[in-house]
Design a protein around this motif. Structure first.
Motif, short mmCIF file in Angstrom:
data_model
loop_
_atom_site.label_atom_id
_atom_site.label_comp_id
_atom_site.label_asym_id
_atom_site.label_seq_id
_atom_site.Cartn_x
_atom_site.Cartn_y
_atom_site.Cartn_z
N VAL A 32 -7.69 -7.61 -3.85
CA VAL A 32 -8.36 -8.21 -2.91
C VAL A 32 -7.79 -9.39 -2.28
O VAL A 32 -7.59 -10.26 -2.92
CB VAL A 32 -9.93 -8.17 -3.05
CG1 VAL A 32 -10.58 -8.90 -1.81
CG2 VAL A 32 -10.91 -7.29 -3.55
N ASP A 70 -7.34 -10.28 -8.27
CA ASP A 70 -7.20 -8.73 -9.20
C ASP A 70 -8.43 -9.00 -9.87
O ASP A 70 -9.50 -9.89 -10.22
CB ASP A 70 -5.88 -8.84 -10.07
CG ASP A 70 -5.90 -9.98 -11.17
OD1 ASP A 70 -6.92 -10.02 -11.93
OD2 ASP A 70 -4.94 -10.84 -10.94
N SER A 71 -8.63 -7.73 -10.57
CA SER A 71 -9.92 -7.26 -11.40
C SER A 71 -9.52 -7.23 -13.05
O SER A 71 -10.01 -6.48 -13.74
CB SER A 71 -10.56 -6.18 -10.95
OG SER A 71 -9.63 -4.95 -11.12
N ASP A 115 0.83 -1.06 0.06
CA ASP A 115 -0.25 -0.28 -0.03
C ASP A 115 0.76 1.38 0.15
O ASP A 115 0.60 2.27 -0.56
CB ASP A 115 -1.02 -0.12 1.24
CG ASP A 115 -2.13 1.02 1.17
OD1 ASP A 115 -2.55 1.00 -0.10
OD2 ASP A 115 -2.32 1.58 2.11
N THR A 119 -4.09 -6.16 -12.28
CA THR A 119 -5.32 -5.67 -12.19
C THR A 119 -6.01 -4.77 -13.27
O THR A 119 -5.32 -4.28 -13.93
CB THR A 119 -5.47 -5.14 -10.64
OG1 THR A 119 -6.72 -5.01 -10.13
CG2 THR A 119 -4.92 -3.75 -10.66
N TYR A 136 -3.72 2.78 -6.24
CA TYR A 136 -4.11 1.40 -6.25
C TYR A 136 -4.37 1.26 -4.74
O TYR A 136 -4.31 1.96 -4.02
CB TYR A 136 -2.66 0.38 -6.50
CG TYR A 136 -2.42 0.08 -7.72
CD1 TYR A 136 -2.80 -0.68 -8.67
CD2 TYR A 136 -1.25 1.04 -8.29
CE1 TYR A 136 -2.32 -0.77 -10.09
CE2 TYR A 136 -0.90 0.91 -9.41
CZ TYR A 136 -1.18 -0.17 -10.31
OH TYR A 136 -0.86 -0.26 -11.94
N ARG A 137 -5.46 0.34 -4.81
CA ARG A 137 -6.24 0.06 -3.65
C ARG A 137 -6.07 -1.44 -3.02
O ARG A 137 -6.56 -2.41 -3.90
CB ARG A 137 -7.92 0.30 -3.76
CG ARG A 137 -8.56 0.52 -2.19
CD ARG A 137 -9.72 1.16 -2.63
NE ARG A 137 -10.60 0.80 -3.54
CZ ARG A 137 -11.72 -0.35 -3.53
NH1 ARG A 137 -11.71 -0.90 -2.37
NH2 ARG A 137 -12.20 -0.76 -4.62
N ILE A 138 -5.70 -1.65 -1.98
CA ILE A 138 -5.53 -3.15 -1.68
C ILE A 138 -6.46 -3.57 -0.39
O ILE A 138 -6.06 -2.88 0.69
CB ILE A 138 -3.94 -3.45 -1.10
CG1 ILE A 138 -3.19 -3.25 -2.74
CG2 ILE A 138 -3.80 -4.91 -0.90
CD1 ILE A 138 -1.58 -3.36 -2.37
N GLU A 139 -7.38 -4.32 -0.46
CA GLU A 139 -8.13 -4.69 0.67
C GLU A 139 -7.80 -5.91 1.31
O GLU A 139 -7.40 -7.17 0.47
CB GLU A 139 -9.65 -4.73 0.06
CG GLU A 139 -10.16 -3.51 -0.44
CD GLU A 139 -11.50 -3.56 -0.98
OE1 GLU A 139 -12.14 -4.63 -0.80
OE2 GLU A 139 -12.07 -2.53 -1.46
N ASP A 169 -9.77 -0.31 -12.15
CA ASP A 169 -10.10 0.13 -10.92
C ASP A 169 -8.91 -0.12 -9.83
O ASP A 169 -9.27 0.32 -8.76
CB ASP A 169 -11.31 -0.88 -10.25
CG ASP A 169 -10.98 -2.21 -10.24
OD1 ASP A 169 -9.97 -2.68 -10.75
OD2 ASP A 169 -12.07 -2.87 -9.74
N LYS A 170 -7.76 -0.82 -10.47
CA LYS A 170 -6.76 -0.77 -9.51
C LYS A 170 -6.93 -1.39 -8.22
O LYS A 170 -6.30 -0.76 -7.29
CB LYS A 170 -5.86 0.46 -9.39
CG LYS A 170 -5.58 1.05 -10.97
CD LYS A 170 -4.80 2.35 -10.84
CE LYS A 170 -4.23 3.06 -12.11
NZ LYS A 170 -3.32 4.12 -11.77
N THR A 171 -7.79 -2.45 -7.87
CA THR A 171 -8.28 -3.09 -6.83
C THR A 171 -7.61 -4.53 -6.86
O THR A 171 -7.60 -5.19 -7.72
CB THR A 171 -9.71 -2.87 -6.71
OG1 THR A 171 -10.04 -1.50 -6.73
CG2 THR A 171 -10.03 -3.58 -5.28
#
Length: 530
Positions: A443, A459-460, A394, A436, A402-405, A439-441
Motif C-alpha cells: 500500500v 507491506d504486510s 504492477d 510483504t 502481487y497487488r499494489i494499491e 496476501d502479497k499486498t
C-alpha cells in the motif's frame, strides 16, 4: 620496528609526568617560602617600620593644638617604639623630646644636622626621610645619601665631616647609595655590630604663625637571630616536605595514571581487532565518560565488522549465482549442439542485467555518500511520480499475484530531484514487495496537509525486530536473512534511500510490528504554487 613502537620507547609515561609536575609545584612553593621568610624578611620588616614611622609622625602633626595631643604622643612613644623630638625652627631649640630608644638619631644629632634636615625638608615640600646606620663598635653614625657620587665625600669640609657640640654630638660620613650595605657583613653572618635607624621629619606651622619641625625615628632591630631560627626551622621543614612530596607525588600520580593506563591497554587491544575488549576506567568523571564512549565505539565497531562480513557473504552469494548461471549456460551452448537457443541467451542477458544493476547500486551509493552526485531540484508532481512507480511494479509483478494499491486524494507538488527521489521510492517499493506477507499486498499512502506531504509505503510482512530497526539503514545490514524469494539482496538498497533523503534534507523513518508489517515514511515540504 614500527614508528608507534619507537614513539612508545621514547615517550615518558603519564605517571612520571604527573609525578614530576606535582613535585615541581612543591619545590616552587618551598623556594617561595625561603625567599619570603629568609631572603626578603629584612626588606619587609624595614618597609613596614618606615610606614609606621611616617604614620606616627603624621598623627602627631595632625594632633598639635588639639585636646588629645598628649595621648597621641604617649601612644606613639610607648606602643609604637618611636622616639620623638619637636624643635622650634626659628632657634633650633627643643619644644619636646621623648622616647626610650637606646640608639636614636633624633636625640643624638646636633644643630648642624638639624639645620641640614630643615633645609632639605623645605626643599622637599615640608618633609624629609633619612636613613642612618649606627656602628656599635666605634659608636658612630653613618648617614646614607642616595644618588650621590664618589666626589661628594671629597667635597665635604672638615667641619661637615666632624661636627657636634661635645658629648652626644654626631659624627657621620657620606656613603654612596646602596654601596653602604655592600660594605657591611651579610645578615646571615652579622654579629649585631650595625643597627639601622630610620628618621622622618615634617614641618608644621601653628595657628599663631610659629613653625615647628617634628622629628621621629625608630630603630630597626637586626633580625639576625630571628633569621637564624627561621633558617633552622625551614631546613627541617624543607627536608620533611621534600620526603612527603616525593611520597605524595608518587601515590597521587599512580592513582591518576592507573585508569589512563588501563584505557590505553584496552585501546591497544581494540586496535588489534579485539572488539570484545572492555574499557573500565573509573575514579574520575571524564575517565568514566571516556570509558563509556570507547565501550560504545568498540560495540559499534564490532557490529560494523559483523555487518561487513555479512555484506561480503551476501555480495559473494549474489555475485556467485548469476556468474555460475552465465558460465553454465555459456558452456552448454558451446558444448551441446542445438542449445544455442534464444531462451538460453535470454537467461545470460537477464543474469548480466542483475549483475549490472547490483554494481550500479554500489556505484550510486558511493557517489551519494562521497557528495559527488549532482542534484537537479525542480517542482515535481509527487502523486504522478508514485503512480508511475506503482504502474511499473504492477506490470513486473502482476503475474506473481502481487497487488499494489495507491491511496491519494489530490495531486501534491514538492521540490526535489525527480530522478533520485524516484530511485529512493522505487527501492522502498522493491523492499516492500520482497518482504510483504501472504496476501502479497503493498500500500502506498499520500497524506497532504497545509505545508507537508507525507508518503508511506507499507507491506504486510512479519515486521522487523525493534532492536534491529536502528541498523536497517546501514549499508552493511540485511534484516531478513531467511527469505527465499529469488531476489538480489545485498543490504545496500535502504542505505541508498537514506543517502538520497539526507541529500534533500528530508525527515524520514520506519514503523514496524509483527501484526501490521512495516511502514517506511518520508515527509516533503509542500509546494503550493505551481
Amino acid at each position: 620496528m614500527s614508528q608507534t613502537d619507537k614513539k612508545k620507547r621514547k615517550g615518558v609515561k603519564v605517571q612520571w609526568k604527573i609525578f614530576l609536575s606535582l613535585f615541581a609545584v612543591t619545590m616552587v612553593i618551598l623556594i617561595i617560602l625561603w625567599c619570603c621568610q629568609v631572603l626578603m624578611i629584612n626588606r619587609f620588616y624595614q618597609y613596614f617600620k618606615i610606614e609606621e614611622l611616617k604614620k606616627s609622625t603624621n598623627d602627631i602633626v595632625s594632633s598639635i593644638n588639639t585636646e588629645n595631643y598628649d595621648d597621641i604622643l604617649n601612644l606613639v612613644i610607648n606602643q609604637r617604639d618611636v622616639n620623638i623630638r619637636i624643635i622650634d625652627t626659628s632657634n633650633l631649640e627643643n619644644v619636646y623630646s621623648g622616647g626610650d630608644g637606646p640608639i636614636s638619631a633624633t636625640r643624638d644629632i646636633g644643630d648642624f644636622e638639624l639645620l641640614r634636615l630643615y633645609n632639605l625638608a623645605v626643599k622637599n615640600g615640608g618633609e624629609i626621610s633619612q636613613n642612618y646606620t649606627y656602628d656599635k663598635e666605634n659608636q658612630k653614625y653613618a648617614r646614607i645619601v642616595l644618588n650621590s657620587s664618589p666626589e661628594d665625600d671629597d667635597k665635604m669640609n672638615d667641619e661637615e665631616k666632624d661636627s657636634g657640640d661635645g658629648e652626644g654630638s654626631v659624627r657621620y660620613k657620606q656613603e654612596i647609595g646602596n654601596q653602604f650595605f655592600s660594605r657591611r657583613p651579610s645578615f646571615f653572618f652579622n654579629s649585631g655590630r650595625y643597627v639601622d635607624d630610620y628618621l622622618f621629619a615634617k614641618i608644621v606651622t601653628l595657628s599663631d604663625g610659629n613653625e615647628l619641625m617634628v622629628i621621629a625615628d625608630t630603630q630597626v632591630t637586626p633580625l639576625d637571630s630571628t633569621i637564624y631560627v627561621l633558617k633552622i626551622n625551614l631546613e627541617i621543614t624543607t627536608v620533611i616536605a621534600f620526603i612527603i612530596a616525593l611520597i605524595a607525588s608518587f601515590i597521587v600520580s599512580k592513582n591518576i595514571s592507573r585508569p589512563i593506563e588501563k584505557l590505553n591497554t584496552s585501546a591497544l587491544e581494540l586496535a588489534q581487532g579485539n572488539f570484545d575488549t572492555v574499557f573500565s576506567g573509573k575514579g574520575y568523571r571524564e575517565i568514566e565518560q571516556l570509558s563509556d564512549t570507547l565501550n560504545y565505539t568498540a560495540s559499534e565497531l564490532g557490529k560494523i565488522e559483523k555487518f561487513r562480513q555479512e555484506l561480503i557473504a551476501n555480495v559473494s552469494h549474489d555475485l556467485r549465482t548469476p556468474l555460475t548461471m552465465i558460465g553454465g549456460y555459456a558452456e552448454v551452448m558451446r558444448d551441446i549442439p542445438g542449445e544455442n537457443t534464444p531462451e538460453n541467451v535470454q537467461v545470460i542477458i537477464d543474469e548480466t542485467k542483475r549483475l549490472t544493476d547490483f554494481v550500479n547500486d554500489l556505484l550510486d551509493l558511493s557517489k551519494l555518500q562521497s557528495g559527488m552526485e549532482n542534484t537537479n531540484f525542480e517542482t515535481v508532481n509527487i502523486t504522478q511520480l508514485l503512480d508511475g512507480i506503482r504502474t511499473r511494479y504492477d506490470n513486473l509483478t502482476k503475474n506473481d499475484g502481487y497487488r499494489i494499491e495507491i491511496q491519494a486524494d489530490d495531486d501534491a507538488y514538492v521540490v526535489c530531484d525527480a530522478n533520485k527521489i524516484s530511485q529512493a521510492l522505487y527501492n522502498l517499493m522493491d523492499n516492500a514487495v520482497n518482504h510483504t506477507g501472504e496476501d502479497k499486498t503493498v500500500v502506498i499512502r499520500q497524506t497532504v496537509t497545509d505545508d507537508k506531504v507525507r508518503i508511506e509505503i507499507s507491506d504486510s510482512g512479519s515486521g522487523i525486530p525493534q532492536e534491529e530497526i536502528p541498523y536497517i539503514w546501514d549499508r552493511y545490514y540485511k534484516a531478513d536473512k531467511t527469505h527465499v524469494r529469488p531476489v538480489v539482496g545485498s543490504g545496500i538498497g535502504l542505505s541508498i534511500v537514506k543517502s538520497i533523503f539526507k541529500l534533500h534534507g528530508l525527515v524520514y523513518g520506519v514503523h514496524s510490528s509483527e501484526e501490521s508489517g512495516t511502514t517506511f515514511w518520508v515527509e516533503f515540504d509542500r509546494e503550493k504554487e505551481y
